[in-house]
Design a protein around this motif. Structure first.
Motif, PDB file in Angstrom:
ATOM      1  N   HIS A   1       1.011  -1.151   0.238  1.00  0.00           N
ATOM      2  CA  HIS A   1       0.098  -0.011   0.016  1.00  0.00           C
ATOM      3  C   HIS A   1       1.049   1.294  -0.023  1.00  0.00           C
ATOM      4  O   HIS A   1       2.118   1.332   0.117  1.00  0.00           O
ATOM      5  N   LEU A   2       0.216   2.329  -0.318  1.00  0.00           N
ATOM      6  CA  LEU A   2       1.083   3.621  -0.188  1.00  0.00           C
ATOM      7  C   LEU A   2       0.741   4.310   1.143  1.00  0.00           C
ATOM      8  O   LEU A   2      -0.354   4.420   1.376  1.00  0.00           O
ATOM      9  N   ASP A   3       1.811   5.112   1.529  1.00  0.00           N
ATOM     10  CA  ASP A   3       1.819   6.241   2.826  1.00  0.00           C
ATOM     11  C   ASP A   3       2.071   7.359   2.221  1.00  0.00           C
ATOM     12  O   ASP A   3       3.250   7.733   1.556  1.00  0.00           O
ATOM     13  N   PHE A   4       1.208   8.271   2.565  1.00  0.00           N
ATOM     14  CA  PHE A   4       1.456   9.818   2.140  1.00  0.00           C
ATOM     15  C   PHE A   4       1.669  10.426   3.219  1.00  0.00           C
ATOM     16  O   PHE A   4       0.602  10.598   4.219  1.00  0.00           O
ATOM     17  N   VAL A   5       2.763  11.127   3.373  1.00  0.00           N
ATOM     18  CA  VAL A   5       2.889  11.958   4.651  1.00  0.00           C
ATOM     19  C   VAL A   5       2.269  13.463   4.186  1.00  0.00           C
ATOM     20  O   VAL A   5       2.581  13.920   3.107  1.00  0.00           O
ATOM     21  N   VAL A   6       1.557  13.765   5.213  1.00  0.00           N
ATOM     22  CA  VAL A   6       0.749  15.109   4.880  1.00  0.00           C
ATOM     23  C   VAL A   6       0.788  16.008   6.207  1.00  0.00           C
ATOM     24  O   VAL A   6       1.259  15.370   7.534  1.00  0.00           O
ATOM     25  N   PRO A   7       1.059  17.349   5.878  1.00  0.00           N
ATOM     26  CA  PRO A   7       1.136  18.278   7.160  1.00  0.00           C
ATOM     27  C   PRO A   7      -0.021  18.476   8.164  1.00  0.00           C
ATOM     28  O   PRO A   7       0.279  18.754   9.245  1.00  0.00           O
ATOM     29  N   ASP A   8      -1.326  18.062   7.577  1.00  0.00           N
ATOM     30  CA  ASP A   8      -2.411  18.233   8.516  1.00  0.00           C
ATOM     31  C   ASP A   8      -3.373  17.021   8.236  1.00  0.00           C
ATOM     32  O   ASP A   8      -4.124  17.188   7.344  1.00  0.00           O
ATOM     33  N   LEU A   9      -3.180  16.329   9.026  1.00  0.00           N
ATOM     34  CA  LEU A   9      -3.865  14.805   8.820  1.00  0.00           C
ATOM     35  C   LEU A   9      -5.383  15.134   8.748  1.00  0.00           C
ATOM     36  O   LEU A   9      -6.286  14.483   7.756  1.00  0.00           O
ATOM     37  N   ASP A  10      -6.115  15.697   9.359  1.00  0.00           N
ATOM     38  CA  ASP A  10      -7.505  15.813   9.586  1.00  0.00           C
ATOM     39  C   ASP A  10      -7.994  16.638   8.296  1.00  0.00           C
ATOM     40  O   ASP A  10      -9.089  16.121   7.748  1.00  0.00           O
ATOM     41  N   ALA A  11      -7.435  17.388   7.825  1.00  0.00           N
ATOM     42  CA  ALA A  11      -7.696  18.281   6.902  1.00  0.00           C
ATOM     43  C   ALA A  11      -7.568  17.369   5.328  1.00  0.00           C
ATOM     44  O   ALA A  11      -8.277  17.294   4.487  1.00  0.00           O
ATOM     45  N   ALA A  12      -6.459  16.457   5.568  1.00  0.00           N
ATOM     46  CA  ALA A  12      -6.283  15.741   4.290  1.00  0.00           C
ATOM     47  C   ALA A  12      -7.375  14.500   4.080  1.00  0.00           C
ATOM     48  O   ALA A  12      -7.824  14.153   3.164  1.00  0.00           O
ATOM     49  N   VAL A  13      -7.611  14.187   5.500  1.00  0.00           N
ATOM     50  CA  VAL A  13      -8.594  13.004   5.635  1.00  0.00           C
ATOM     51  C   VAL A  13     -10.043  13.729   4.821  1.00  0.00           C
ATOM     52  O   VAL A  13     -10.674  12.901   4.013  1.00  0.00           O
ATOM     53  N   ALA A  14     -10.428  14.892   5.223  1.00  0.00           N
ATOM     54  CA  ALA A  14     -11.431  15.339   4.908  1.00  0.00           C
ATOM     55  C   ALA A  14     -11.664  15.626   3.576  1.00  0.00           C
ATOM     56  O   ALA A  14     -12.790  15.419   2.773  1.00  0.00           O
TER      57      ALA A  14
ATOM     58  N   LEU B   1     -12.890   6.240   4.724  1.00  0.00           N
ATOM     59  CA  LEU B   1     -12.202   6.321   5.979  1.00  0.00           C
ATOM     60  C   LEU B   1     -12.316   5.020   6.630  1.00  0.00           C
ATOM     61  O   LEU B   1     -13.140   4.526   6.825  1.00  0.00           O
ATOM     62  N   GLU B   2     -11.381   4.205   6.513  1.00  0.00           N
ATOM     63  CA  GLU B   2     -11.434   2.599   7.262  1.00  0.00           C
ATOM     64  C   GLU B   2     -10.828   2.605   8.874  1.00  0.00           C
ATOM     65  O   GLU B   2     -11.203   1.776   9.388  1.00  0.00           O
ATOM     66  N   ALA B   3      -9.934   3.190   9.046  1.00  0.00           N
ATOM     67  CA  ALA B   3      -9.381   3.469  10.397  1.00  0.00           C
ATOM     68  C   ALA B   3      -9.061   4.939  10.632  1.00  0.00           C
ATOM     69  O   ALA B   3      -8.160   5.517   9.970  1.00  0.00           O
ATOM     70  N   PRO B   4      -9.747   5.345  11.465  1.00  0.00           N
ATOM     71  CA  PRO B   4      -9.669   6.866  11.805  1.00  0.00           C
ATOM     72  C   PRO B   4      -8.291   7.109  12.512  1.00  0.00           C
ATOM     73  O   PRO B   4      -7.743   6.242  12.784  1.00  0.00           O
ATOM     74  N   ALA B   5      -7.914   8.428  12.488  1.00  0.00           N
ATOM     75  CA  ALA B   5      -6.656   8.969  13.148  1.00  0.00           C
ATOM     76  C   ALA B   5      -6.364   8.200  14.431  1.00  0.00           C
ATOM     77  O   ALA B   5      -7.317   8.341  15.177  1.00  0.00           O
ATOM     78  N   THR B   6      -5.218   7.682  14.510  1.00  0.00           N
ATOM     79  CA  THR B   6      -4.513   7.183  15.909  1.00  0.00           C
ATOM     80  C   THR B   6      -3.237   7.843  16.127  1.00  0.00           C
ATOM     81  O   THR B   6      -2.625   8.065  15.067  1.00  0.00           O
ATOM     82  N   GLU B   7      -3.023   8.042  17.390  1.00  0.00           N
ATOM     83  CA  GLU B   7      -1.865   8.563  17.996  1.00  0.00           C
ATOM     84  C   GLU B   7      -0.776   7.457  17.884  1.00  0.00           C
ATOM     85  O   GLU B   7      -0.866   6.449  18.221  1.00  0.00           O
ATOM     86  N   ARG B   8       0.340   7.710  17.551  1.00  0.00           N
ATOM     87  CA  ARG B   8       1.711   6.936  17.600  1.00  0.00           C
ATOM     88  C   ARG B   8       2.902   7.690  18.179  1.00  0.00           C
ATOM     89  O   ARG B   8       2.667   8.961  18.372  1.00  0.00           O
ATOM     90  N   ALA B   9       3.960   7.148  18.423  1.00  0.00           N
ATOM     91  CA  ALA B   9       5.126   7.887  19.069  1.00  0.00           C
ATOM     92  C   ALA B   9       5.607   8.702  17.901  1.00  0.00           C
ATOM     93  O   ALA B   9       5.963   9.905  18.367  1.00  0.00           O
ATOM     94  N   TRP B  10       5.433   8.781  16.883  1.00  0.00           N
ATOM     95  CA  TRP B  10       6.009   9.430  15.790  1.00  0.00           C
ATOM     96  C   TRP B  10       5.026  10.252  15.113  1.00  0.00           C
ATOM     97  O   TRP B  10       5.324  11.027  14.410  1.00  0.00           O
ATOM     98  N   GLY B  11       3.763  10.205  15.640  1.00  0.00           N
ATOM     99  CA  GLY B  11       2.818  11.109  14.886  1.00  0.00           C
ATOM    100  C   GLY B  11       1.306  10.393  14.645  1.00  0.00           C
ATOM    101  O   GLY B  11       0.906   9.573  15.724  1.00  0.00           O
ATOM    102  N   ARG B  12       0.588  10.421  13.905  1.00  0.00           N
ATOM    103  CA  ARG B  12      -0.580  10.176  13.548  1.00  0.00           C
ATOM    104  C   ARG B  12      -0.875   9.620  12.324  1.00  0.00           C
ATOM    105  O   ARG B  12      -0.133   9.888  11.307  1.00  0.00           O
ATOM    106  N   ILE B  13      -1.842   8.404  12.138  1.00  0.00           N
ATOM    107  CA  ILE B  13      -2.145   7.935  11.083  1.00  0.00           C
ATOM    108  C   ILE B  13      -3.485   7.575  10.798  1.00  0.00           C
ATOM    109  O   ILE B  13      -4.238   7.293  11.738  1.00  0.00           O
TER     110      ILE B  13
END
Length: 135
Positions: free
Chosen positions: A72-85, A94-106
């Motif tokens: 699959h592809l991962d795209f790094v974005v500056p604003d996750l919520d805006a990009a999802v919307a 949207l299959e997996a809502p944003a979750t927090e990780r040690a390195w950021g959000r996915i």
């Protein structure tokens, strides 16, 4: 060595809008009605028009409903919520809502052609947050 990412789609116009307006990439070249190069990610993305039901490999047919693959592809974005919307507005699911990780959000999504993709928003040092601090 160059890496090129190829994404089969069954609606080229919709694919170009999704990957350019949705992700902020740009059309590099149109190599015919059935091939559009999209630039702005770490590697060029080739959108390839292929009919649903056509045969990509012996024993399988293309299906643009949601499907799973270990790639699959991962795209790094500056604003996750805006990009999802934004992507949802262009037909992503949207299959997996944003979750927090040690390195950021996915967040996990599927594009309008059934391909899975993740959006990442890094914080601090990104993936390097998983490493021990340098001495």
């Amino acid at each position: 060595m160059e890496l090129r990412i190829c994404i089969d789609v069954d609606d080229m116009a919709r694919a170009v809008v999704f990957y350019t307006q949705g992700l902020g990439l740009q059309v590099g070249r149109r190599l015919g009605d059935d091939w559009v190069e999209v630039l702005g990610a770490g590697s060029p993305i080739d959108l390839l028009l292929e009919a649903s039901g056509s045969v990509p490999a012996k024993g399988s047919t293309r299906n643009y409903q949601r499907h799973w693959t270990p790639v699959h592809l991962d795209f790094v974005v500056p604003d996750l919520d805006a990009a999802v919307a934004r992507l949802q507005g262009f037909g992503a699911v949207l299959e997996a809502p944003a979750t927090e990780r040690a390195w950021g959000r996915i967040a996990g999504l599927a594009d309008p052609f059934g391909h899975g993709l993740d959006l990442l928003e890094f914080k601090g040092r990104g993936y390097d947050e998983l490493l021990q601090p340098s001495a």
